[in-house]
Scaffold this active site. Structure first.
Site, PDB file in Angstrom:
ATOM      1  N   GLU A 156      -2.998   0.059  13.064  1.00 55.17           N
ATOM      2  CA  GLU A 156      -4.777  -0.078  12.556  1.00 55.17           C
ATOM      3  C   GLU A 156      -5.897   0.354  13.058  1.00 55.17           C
ATOM      4  OE1 GLU A 156      -4.223  -1.952   8.826  1.00 55.17           O
ATOM      5  OE2 GLU A 156      -5.751  -0.555   7.622  1.00 55.17           O
ATOM      6  N   GLU A 179       0.851  -1.087   0.180  1.00 57.41           N
ATOM      7  CA  GLU A 179      -0.435   0.146  -0.155  1.00 57.41           C
ATOM      8  C   GLU A 179       0.673   0.948   0.079  1.00 57.41           C
ATOM      9  OE1 GLU A 179      -4.323   1.095   0.810  1.00 57.41           O
ATOM     10  OE2 GLU A 179      -3.529  -1.059   1.923  1.00 57.41           O
TER      11      GLU A 179
HETATM   12  C1  BGC Z   1      -5.618   1.809   4.233  1.00 62.68           C
HETATM   13  C2  BGC Z   1      -5.966   3.250   4.904  1.00 62.68           C
HETATM   14  C3  BGC Z   1      -6.731   4.131   3.529  1.00 62.68           C
HETATM   15  C4  BGC Z   1      -8.192   3.214   3.529  1.00 62.68           C
HETATM   16  C5  BGC Z   1      -9.060   3.532   3.299  1.00 62.68           C
HETATM   17  C6  BGC Z   1      -6.467   1.093   4.169  1.00 62.68           C
HETATM   18  O1  BGC Z   1      -6.691  -0.070   3.069  1.00 62.68           O
HETATM   19  O2  BGC Z   1      -4.756   1.890   4.340  1.00 62.68           O
HETATM   20  O3  BGC Z   1      -5.556   4.165   5.592  1.00 62.68           O
HETATM   21  O4  BGC Z   1      -7.581   5.359   5.000  1.00 62.68           O
HETATM   22  O5  BGC Z   1      -7.579   2.204   3.092  1.00 62.68           O
HETATM   23  O6  BGC Z   1     -10.551   3.166   3.192  1.00 62.68           O
END
Ligand code: BGC
Length: 907
Positions: free
Chosen positions: A764, A499
């Site tokens: 997270e 990501e």
């Molecule tokens: C990210 C988040 C992001 C989100 C959107 C995720 O995969 O890690 O932090 O804001 O996607 O919903």
């Protein structure tokens, strides 16, 4: 002890006389510290026509102010003595700066008694290449073939390319400066060594729009006679894998901006005899592959030391088997100086423990979850293939957990040359990790085999925080750790899995917190440009910036609003109107996009991806509510920014828009009894914080929020959006005690829960890992990052309310100190490096009284709000002072200096 009334009057006069500079002061002159240009100390390669000067002031005593300043630049520009208290955002106003030129500057100031300070030492800056015609370099590379793989099946990981040029400097050298960049990533080499401390150059931009270059003063690195300049280049963000493209099988999984990385640059040499020479990249350079067989920023690096071309970047090397460099073109974008702060090494970490969970599998625990690389130090037979895998947690069997990395391979491989002690670190990849699993060694390693190198774009040195509860101190450390790991070229959501994108929702929710912990002025400047570049053609800001994918519909309420919230934060915290002005056109387009979506009823609906109150705990706030609330917030911020830019008509427009939204919002979402139609924690938090409540009902709304939290056992039901706003709103509406109970909660969901489960970073999810839960394995394989700063957004509350440090207006010129004092905590102390200097706030219940210690920097004022009953005696040191009183607080107005207040009696 009661003082006679007349004495109180005298003392209060003295307290209030604070701000007016006392002309008879005999204090030592002020000193000017941290002189900077464009937020940087002695920068090279400035390319803005009117760069901005700033400095901080120090001085003994109290109520010290700057009454005037004078700046001199060695091109003859002299500001003269300017009567002003400004110490930042002061634009150069001299003759046009010349391209590729070194300058020196200095500043002095006068205090309130017109005493001059000493001049600062001469500071330096240099300009970059200011005109397109200054560029001589061509984009060059070395061909290595191209991707013929099945794009979803196997990885395509081409080798790094090596480029070199030998040249002769025939005369003594006066000055030498390199202007260099790459499409891809590059490391510049000169006479056998890396140039610069930075990594991941030239940074990540929308390369179709702009490419940043670097300016290195290499005068000391050049020698008379033969020199070799070289570059190693790799795919990086330009051509390598980015984000989750592979995971969700996007049409493209790599090569988002181009196929072949290429280097471009030129070295300007000035000889002592006044002649000059330019060595520019062209097809007289030679190219080759080398030991770096794979170099992908996400997947990892493979290095075969047996293939090292020893001495390739030094004089005397035989490059006859290297090919002529190939020329490439860069058709679209602009070349600009890098406005941000570069990724550099932050900290070296030695392993705290090394285990061998399986024969030949060695796990190094570095004690801290960081972003960066591992440096390998080994002695091994030639051809020994050592593999390094990176992860944040261990599995039950003690091996490194990689399931949560998804499609990020995050593996480095080193193949030994067999020659003595070999030390290696990769150049073009990084990982998010605490553990390194090493396999392939022929003998058990010593602890020295692995050193963790934490890297970041920022220094985490702007704040300190102490609290009565050690859990909260751990939380603070976790926030710092995680911000450092994710402020990595762009504010990434997380550094480990596939990501690492500049997610806008995360960035906006955390922006203000970020400013308390680090100087992010330049870092955010760069990211705001990324946001502006990434704006969709129809006006929305996307889910992340830069935005490399070709999906048109990637935007969401509360994510896209980063396009307004980030410039506002830069204005508010750093008094930076220039970046607001830069972003203005885009922001107004975004407001039009929202107006269209809202239609006649002023209610912006949800839209796009609707991530909602992401990762909430069982309460889904509607998309419409979030969309409408953020639209109102944007309108309010636009009003303030328009005013700051002197765009009064637009300020009027946005103010009226805000009023209309507020009315519409209340009609739709707020009931006559003060409850929201959805009656969820996040709805109250957003509506109240964004000032969308009818005044008469706000207190009832806040009371309902408190009631909901209490009924839920002093716990959140909120996600990324609601959590920090719940805290801010509770304190705004007088529920500090409850805010502290949330802050110190240890049951799920809470920060304390993560800390109790061993977190050393922000996770997270509150329950990313639980010590005793069997379900960990399941959770871990899914979306689960152990370095995700979003829930760290409580830092804003910790500093703004816990310690009570805030700014009234932009840039901490007028400071507010309003600590949220509570018996739930007993004491708190901390400091913040504002753009004007160090602000300290500490409070404690002690000896039957409340003690509040405050330090206010030179040339600023503060309104200090001390809680206590109206008849409570307020002392500053030994002296009783008079105060204003309202809403349960005594108000003391002060100028710079240190103050020790006591509220109530002392024994
Ligand atoms: C990210 C988040 C992001 C989100 C959107 C995720 O995969 O890690 O932090 O804001 O996607 O919903």
């Amino acid at each position: 002890m009661l003082l006679p009334r007349f004495l109180l009057v005298v003392l209060s006069y003295l307290a209030f006389a604070a701000f007016t500079p006392a002309p008879t002061t005999v204090e030592a002159p002020l000193s000017v510290v941290q002189p900077r240009l464009e937020y940087k100390t002695n920068p090279t390669g400035i390319d803005v026509p009117a760069p901005r000067f700033s400095w901080r002031l120090e001085g003994e005593g109290r109520d010290r102010v700057q009454s005037a300043y004078r700046i001199e630049v060695d091109n003859g520009w002299d500001s003269g003595k300017v009567a002003s208290n400004a110490t930042n955002q002061i634009a150069y106003a001299g003759p046009a700066l010349r391209s590729a030129t070194p300058y020196r500057w200095r500043v002095r100031v006068w205090d309130g008694a017109d005493q001059p300070s000493a001049w600062t030492d001469w500071q330096t800056f240099s300009t970059g290449l200011l005109h397109f015609s200054d560029w001589r370099g061509k984009f060059i590379s070395h061909a290595v073939g191209y991707d013929t793989t099945d794009k979803y099946g196997e990885l395509y990981l081409p080798p790094a390319r090596y480029l070199r040029k030998s040249f002769t400097a025939s005369k003594p050298i006066q000055r030498a400066v390199a202007y260099t960049t790459a499409l891809g990533l590059y490391e510049l080499r000169l006479n056998g060594e890396k140039v610069g401390e930075q990594s991941f150059l030239p940074g990540w931009t929308d390369y179709n729009k702009r490419l940043y270059y670097q300016t290195f003063d290499v005068t000391d690195r050049l020698q008379q006679g033969e020199n070799v300049i070289g570059a190693t280049i790799a795919d990086g963000w330009y051509a390598g894998y980015i984000g989750y493209a592979l995971l969700v099988r996007l049409d493209r999984v790599r090569e988002f901006y181009g196929v072949n990385p290429s280097f471009m640059g030129q070295l300007h040499i000035e000889y002592t005899d006044g002649t000059t020479e330019i060595i520019a990249s062209d097809n007289s350079w030679r190219g080759s592959t080398g030991p770096t067989l794979e170099a992908d920023i996400l997947m990892g690096e493979t290095y075969d030391a047996r293939l090292a071309r020893t001495g390739w970047d030094r004089a005397g090397y035989d490059a006859s088997d290297w090919a002529a460099a190939k020329l490439y073109t860069y058709p679209e974008g602009r070349l600009q100086a890098y406005p941000g702060t570069y990724v550099e090494d932050l900290e070296r970490l030695t392993p705290v423990v090394v285990t061998e969970p399986k024969p030949g599998v060695y796990v190094f625990d570095l004690g801290k979850n960081v972003a960066g690389v591992a440096e390998l130090t080994i002695q091994a037979a030639a051809g020994t293939q050592v593999q390094l895998k990176f992860g944040e947690l261990l599995r039950e069997d003690g091996t490194v957990m990689t399931e949560n990395l998804r499609r990020a391979r995050a593996t480095d491989t080193y193949i030994a040359s067999g020659q003595g002690t070999e030390v290696w670190r990769p150049k073009f990849t990084y990982h998010g990790f605490q553990y390194v699993e090493v396999t392939g060694l022929d003998a058990a390693p010593t602890a020295e085999a692995i050193t963790g190198i934490a890297m970041s774009s920022i220094d985490m040195e702007a704040s300190t925080f102490d609290a009565a509860n050690p859990m909260n101190e751990q939380l603070y450390r976790n926030i710092l750790t995680t911000q450092a790991s994710n402020f990595f070229e762009v504010p990434t959501d997380c550094p480990q899995r596939d990501e690492r994108l500049g997610w806008t929702g995360d960035a906006q929710i955390y922006a203000r917190s970020a400013t308390y912990n680090a100087d992010v002025a330049a870092f955010f400047t760069k990211y705001i440009i990324d946001l502006d570049d990434a704006q969709r053609w129809y006006g929305a800001y996307p889910n992340f910036a830069p935005f490399p994918y070709s999906r048109p519909d990637q935007y969401a309420p509360a994510w896209m609003d980063a396009g307004v919230i980030l410039p506002y934060t830069a204005y508010r915290v750093y008094n930076d109107t220039r970046i607001v002005d830069y972003a203005w056109a885009g922001m107004t387009r975004f407001m039009e996009f929202q107006a269209d979506a809202a239609g006649d009823d002023y209610l912006r609906p949800g839209g796009g991806n609707n991530w909602g109150d992401w990762l909430n705990v069982g309460e889904k706030t509607s998309d419409g509510f979030i969309g409408a609330a953020y639209y109102g917030y944007d309108a309010a911020l636009m009003t303030e920014m328009a005013t700051a830019l002197g765009k009064l008509e637009e300020a009027g427009h946005y103010a009226a828009l805000f009023d209309s939204i507020k009315v519409a919002f209340a009609r739709e979402y707020i009931q006559p009894d003060g409850r929201t139609t959805e009656d969820l924690q996040t709805t109250y938090a957003l509506a109240l914080y964004f000032d969308l409540y009818p005044e008469k009902l706000a207190a009832a709304g806040a009371a309902r929020l408190a009631e909901l939290i209490e009924a839920n056992g002093d716990k959140f039901t909120t996600g990324f959006l609601g959590t920090k706003h719940v805290m801010l709103v509770l304190s705004d509406y007088g529920y500090d005690d409850l805010a502290y109970r949330l802050f110190q909660q240890t049951d799920y969901p809470s920060w304390g829960y993560s800390v109790a489960n061993g977190s050393t970073s922000i996770w997270e999810r509150w329950n990313s890992y639980t010590k005793d839960d069997e379900s960990n394995a399941e959770v871990n394989a899914a979306m689960n990052s152990f370095s995700h700063y979003a829930f760290g957004s409580v830092a804003e509350w910790m500093f703004q309310h816990g310690l009570g440090i805030d700014t009234d207006g932009p840039g901490y010129r007028n400071i507010i100190i309003r600590p949220a004092v509570s018996r739930e905590m007993d004491r708190m102390a901390g400091s913040y490096e504002s753009i004007n200097g160090t602000i300290r706030s500490a409070w404690a219940y002690r000896d039957g009284g409340l003690h509040v210690d405050v330090t206010i920097p030179v040339n600023t004022t503060a309104a200090i709000y001390l809680p206590g009953t109206e008849d409570a005696q307020i002392l500053d040191g030994e002296e009783v002072i008079d105060t204003d009183y309202a809403d349960g607080r005594h108000l003391v107005r002060v100028g710079s200096g240190s103050y020790q207040f006591t509220v109530g009696s002392i024994q």
